[in-house]
Structure formats: structure tokens, C-alpha cells
Scaffold this active site. Structure first.
Site, mmCIF file in Angstrom:
data_model
loop_
_atom_site.group_PDB
_atom_site.id
_atom_site.type_symbol
_atom_site.label_atom_id
_atom_site.label_comp_id
_atom_site.label_asym_id
_atom_site.label_seq_id
_atom_site.Cartn_x
_atom_site.Cartn_y
_atom_site.Cartn_z
ATOM 1 N N ASN A 1 0.796 -2.146 -2.406
ATOM 2 C CA ASN A 1 1.942 -3.118 -2.034
ATOM 3 C C ASN A 1 2.030 -3.582 -0.760
ATOM 4 O O ASN A 1 3.168 -3.953 -0.342
ATOM 5 C CB ASN A 1 3.358 -2.524 -2.786
ATOM 6 C CG ASN A 1 3.509 -1.328 -1.820
ATOM 7 O OD1 ASN A 1 2.552 -0.669 -1.464
ATOM 8 N ND2 ASN A 1 4.823 -0.911 -1.611
ATOM 9 N N GLU A 2 0.941 -3.358 -0.120
ATOM 10 C CA GLU A 2 1.194 -3.371 1.401
ATOM 11 C C GLU A 2 1.610 -4.862 1.528
ATOM 12 O O GLU A 2 2.463 -5.240 2.649
ATOM 13 C CB GLU A 2 -0.316 -3.617 2.176
ATOM 14 C CG GLU A 2 -0.706 -2.131 2.447
ATOM 15 C CD GLU A 2 -1.532 -1.495 1.237
ATOM 16 O OE1 GLU A 2 -1.166 -2.069 -0.262
ATOM 17 O OE2 GLU A 2 -1.974 -0.102 1.311
ATOM 18 N N GLY B 1 -0.908 3.711 0.268
ATOM 19 C CA GLY B 1 -1.898 5.100 0.503
ATOM 20 C C GLY B 1 -1.761 6.072 -0.457
ATOM 21 O O GLY B 1 -2.774 6.700 -0.679
HETATM 22 C C1 LIG Z 1 -6.393 -7.792 8.336
HETATM 23 C C2 LIG Z 1 -6.061 -6.651 9.302
HETATM 24 C C3 LIG Z 1 -5.967 -5.436 8.524
HETATM 25 C C4 LIG Z 1 -5.666 -4.380 9.468
HETATM 26 C C5 LIG Z 1 -4.842 -3.275 8.888
HETATM 27 C C6 LIG Z 1 -3.503 -3.346 9.157
HETATM 28 C C7 LIG Z 1 -2.616 -2.767 8.733
HETATM 29 C C8 LIG Z 1 -2.424 -2.182 7.465
HETATM 30 C C9 LIG Z 1 -1.774 -0.696 7.623
HETATM 31 C C10 LIG Z 1 -1.494 0.028 6.751
HETATM 32 C C11 LIG Z 1 -1.537 -0.037 5.365
HETATM 33 C C12 LIG Z 1 -0.341 0.442 4.833
HETATM 34 C C13 LIG Z 1 -0.508 1.577 3.883
HETATM 35 C C14 LIG Z 1 0.696 2.186 3.387
HETATM 36 O O1 LIG Z 1 0.434 3.218 2.690
HETATM 37 S S1 LIG Z 1 2.250 1.919 3.870
HETATM 38 C C15 LIG Z 1 3.488 2.698 2.991
HETATM 39 C C16 LIG Z 1 4.000 1.882 1.730
HETATM 40 N N1 LIG Z 1 4.883 2.793 1.244
HETATM 41 C C17 LIG Z 1 5.575 2.198 0.565
HETATM 42 O O2 LIG Z 1 5.976 0.982 0.473
HETATM 43 C C18 LIG Z 1 6.776 3.413 -0.253
HETATM 44 C C19 LIG Z 1 8.049 3.209 0.462
HETATM 45 N N2 LIG Z 1 8.962 4.320 0.059
HETATM 46 C C20 LIG Z 1 9.605 3.825 -1.253
HETATM 47 O O3 LIG Z 1 9.455 3.000 -2.077
HETATM 48 C C21 LIG Z 1 10.427 5.068 -1.652
HETATM 49 O O4 LIG Z 1 11.068 5.919 -0.640
HETATM 50 C C22 LIG Z 1 9.933 6.006 -2.879
HETATM 51 C C23 LIG Z 1 8.545 6.565 -2.411
HETATM 52 C C24 LIG Z 1 10.032 5.153 -4.154
HETATM 53 C C25 LIG Z 1 10.794 7.184 -3.138
HETATM 54 O O5 LIG Z 1 12.312 6.608 -3.350
HETATM 55 P P1 LIG Z 1 13.375 7.727 -3.089
HETATM 56 O O6 LIG Z 1 14.623 7.130 -3.670
HETATM 57 O O7 LIG Z 1 13.100 8.876 -3.781
HETATM 58 O O8 LIG Z 1 13.501 8.161 -1.543
HETATM 59 P P2 LIG Z 1 13.999 7.364 -0.234
HETATM 60 O O9 LIG Z 1 13.551 5.875 -0.436
HETATM 61 O O10 LIG Z 1 15.357 7.485 -0.271
HETATM 62 O O11 LIG Z 1 13.308 7.871 1.000
HETATM 63 C C26 LIG Z 1 13.404 9.082 1.517
HETATM 64 C C27 LIG Z 1 13.321 9.089 2.641
HETATM 65 O O12 LIG Z 1 11.702 8.948 3.009
HETATM 66 C C28 LIG Z 1 11.608 7.953 3.852
HETATM 67 N N3 LIG Z 1 10.267 7.129 3.469
HETATM 68 C C29 LIG Z 1 9.976 6.578 2.434
HETATM 69 N N4 LIG Z 1 8.758 6.254 2.230
HETATM 70 C C30 LIG Z 1 8.569 6.588 3.726
HETATM 71 C C31 LIG Z 1 7.042 6.275 4.236
HETATM 72 N N5 LIG Z 1 6.016 5.785 3.587
HETATM 73 N N6 LIG Z 1 6.870 6.508 5.556
HETATM 74 C C32 LIG Z 1 7.970 7.197 6.223
HETATM 75 N N7 LIG Z 1 9.200 7.380 5.449
HETATM 76 C C33 LIG Z 1 9.116 7.037 4.526
HETATM 77 C C34 LIG Z 1 12.680 6.828 3.883
HETATM 78 O O13 LIG Z 1 12.792 6.144 4.709
HETATM 79 C C35 LIG Z 1 13.929 7.948 3.626
HETATM 80 O O14 LIG Z 1 14.154 8.340 4.844
HETATM 81 P P3 LIG Z 1 15.646 8.783 5.481
HETATM 82 O O15 LIG Z 1 15.548 9.060 6.808
HETATM 83 O O16 LIG Z 1 16.335 7.695 5.025
HETATM 84 O O17 LIG Z 1 15.983 10.184 4.483
#
Ligand SMILES: CCCCC/C=C\C/C=C\C/C=C/C(=O)SCCNC(=O)CCNC(=O)[C@H](O)C(C)(C)COP(=O)(O)OP(=O)(O)OC[C@H]1O[C@@H](n2cnc3c(N)ncnc32)[C@H](O)[C@@H]1OP(=O)(O)O
Length: 280
Positions: free
Chosen positions: A155-156, A131
């Protein structure tokens, strides 16, 4: 000075706001040159929660309706992170009504950004998966900071989910069909040089020049008469946007069915657990 061009608008999540008396999004009208900056600020990772999505839409609407603004720079206030994409906790273990509300907000933000009459420049100062990448792809131009950690892409598939058709269309319209197909299937996150090579971003610059470059690019885009540029943008983008507009409710139903599956819930939970365990 270039900075004098810029006005500030900060998007914050309510939970991180100081006193409730302060407005959620701040829109100062000091600017004379018509360029605003939207800085995403939802620590720690600028995840796009329902609240942030809603606030983003409201802020954009205000800017669209305020004729003193002609352009917006979209950037992040979280060091090293543009946006971690959709907030995964909004898609895990919630009610059907919540999923529907969340997905409508995702649709709304995409439509507002993609069809905005304003010039939108993404100043990408951090990693931007899924997103986060989508937000930048809706902009008219992308400047990415040259830092090997700042990967960008949809990267979904690596989360076990699927980028919806309109995410896919936005990518195809930017990088072309073959690059998009490979990137989407493999869930590729591109480092800056690769992102530039495939056309996912338009420019890669040293980190301390992202903002000034975005401002220079903005000046170039604003040199074009608004009406001609806006109509051209609409010609290029409306057919793609209309595909979603015509079936928004069906798209929400599709999302509900997909996200409610046990297998998808399991994948999302495992992915979140993996992120959380990374630290410990
Ligand atoms: C054919 C049918 C189609 C129908 C459609 C259906 C489904 C599709 C649906 C959706 C599409 C999806 C879209 C998206 O955007 S999904 C999100 C994808 N994002 C990621 O993969 C990124 C994940 N995060 C990371 O890689 C890392 O956090 C980072 C951004 C590189 C930062 O790294 P850093 O080391 O700085 O931080 P942390 O990893 O320690 O994270 C801190 C803290 O934040 C929480 N967190 C991270 N990302 C998310 C997120 N996207 N949502 C919620 N929370 C997140 C993480 O868990 C840590 O939490 P904590 O509680 O441990 O502090």
C-alpha cells in the site's frame, strides 16, 4: 502430533525484552524434524524497526547454518497483526547515516529471505501491509487466516511513497505483471478472498487452522529432496535478487535522496499523525 514437529524461535525487539540476561532470539534445538517457527514479536504492531530487521537476519542465518533445520514457518505473536511493515519512525526525522543503515538492513532481510535455502512458509495470522506483505511474499508458500480484517498488499502509494523496484519484482513474480501494476498504483490491500483470487496468497483457511495448515504444507515441501528444490528455487529467484545485489549502494543512495525530500518527510509525518490520532 503436528505440533511436535515445531521448534520455537522468537524475534523480539530489545525494548520489550525482559531481563538483559536472556538472549535476544531464542533458538531451541529440541526439534528433531527440522522445522523452526519464527514468531515476530514487536508489540503493538510488529513494525519492522532496525533492531527487528537485524535480529530477523541473525536468526535466519543461525537456522541456515544449523543443518538440523530444513524449514521455517514465519508467523506473528501479535494478535491480529502479522506485521505493520517497515517502522515509519525509522524513516522520519533521522540522519542520513541512520536512513542508510536502516535501508541496508531492509535489503539484507529481503535478500536472506528471498534466497533462503530453507523452505519458508508464511502463516499469516493478521493484517500485513507493505513490508509485512513483502516478508510473506519472500516465502515459498502463504497461508492466510480467513478474517475480513486481515488485508494484505503493498500500500506504499497511499503513504505517498513508492515501493522500490525489488518490492515490485517480488510482487510481479507472485501475481503477474498486470495484477501487480494495478495493485501497486492503487496501493491495494486485499481481503483474504481477493488475495487468494489474485494469487497473493496460496491458501485461505479458518484462523484456528493457519498453523496446522502451514505444517501440513511444510511436510509436502520437505518431501522433495533439498538439493533439487534449492537449485530450482535459486533458478527462479536469483535473477531477481541479482538485480539488487549488483546495485545495493546505488539503491541506498536512491532511498536516501527520496526519503530525505521535504515532501516525502511531510507525507510520512502526516500518515503517522493520522495513525496516532485514530485513537483520540
Ligand atoms: C522510486 C523511489 C523508490 C525509493 C524507495 C523509497 C521509499 C520507499 C520506502 C519504503 C517502503 C515502505 C514500506 C513500508 O512498509 S511503510 C509501512 C506501511 N504500513 C502501513 O501502512 C500500516 C500502518 N499501520 C496500520 O495501518 C495500523 O497500525 C494496523 C497495522 C492496521 C494496526 O491497527 P491498530 O488499530 O491495531 O493499531 P494502531 O493503528 O492504533 O497502531 C498502534 C501504534 O503503532 C503505530 N504504528 C502503526 N503502524 C506503524 C508503522 N508501520 N511504523 C511505526 N509505527 C506504527 C501507530 O502509530 C500507533 O502508535 P501510538 O504511538 O499511537 O501507539
Amino acid at each position: 502430533m503436528a505440533q511436535d514437529l515445531v521448534d520455537g524461535l522468537l524475534i523480539k525487539a530489545r525494548s520489550h525484552l525482559p531481563p538483559p540476561s536472556e538472549p535476544l532470539g531464542k533458538l531451541s534445538k529440541r526439534d528433531r524434524k527440522g522445522v523452526a517457527v519464527i514468531k515476530l514479536k514487536n508489540p503493538p504492531v510488529n513494525s519492522l524497526s532496525l533492531e527487528v530487521l537485524t535480529e530477523f537476519v541473525i536468526s535466519l542465518e543461525k537456522l541456515e547454518n544449523d543443518k538440523t533445520f530444513r524449514g521455517v514457518i514465519v508467523t506473528s505473536d501479535c494478535p491480529g497483526i502479522f506485521s505493520a511493515g517497515l517502522d515509519l519512525t525509522e524513516m522520519c526525522g533521522k540522519s542520513q547515516a541512520h536512513y542508510a543503515e536502516f535501508w541496508r538492513a531492509v535489503q539484507e532481510l529481503w535478500l536472506r529471505l528471498y534466497l533462503s535455502n530453507l523452505v519458508l512458509i508464511a502463516a499469516i495470522n493478521g493484517v500485513s501491509p507493505a513490508g509485512g506483505c513483502l516478508i510473506s511474499l519472500t516465502c515459498d508458500y502463504r497461508v492466510l487466516a480467513d478474517n475480513p480484517k486481515y488485508n494484505i498488499g503493498l500500500n506504499e502509494t497511499l503513504l505517498g511513497v513508492v515501493a522500490p523496484s525489488w518490492f515490485k519484482d517480488t510482487l510481479v513474480n507472485t501475481v503477474g505483471h498486470r495484477t501487480a501494476e494495478r495493485a501497486l498504483q492503487l496501493g491495494l490491500l486485499f481481503p483474504p478472498a481477493e488475495a487468494l483470487r489474485v494469487g497473493m496468497v496460496d491458501q485461505v483457511v479458518p484462523e484456528d487452522q493457519v498453523h496446522s495448515t502451514a505444517l501440513s504444507v511444510m511436510a509436502q515441501w520437505l518431501a522433495v529432496p533439498d538439493h533439487a528444490r534449492q537449485l530450482t528455487k535459486s533458478l527462479m529467484r536469483k535473477p531477481t535478487a541479482d538485480r539488487l545485489v549488483k546495485q545495493r549502494d546505488a539503491d541506498i543512495q536512491y532511498f536516501l535522496q527520496f526519503v530525505s525530500r521535504d515532501s516525502i518527510q511531510k507525507s510520512l509525518r502526516m500518515y503517522l499523525d493520522k495513525l496516532r490520532q485514530k485513537k483520540g
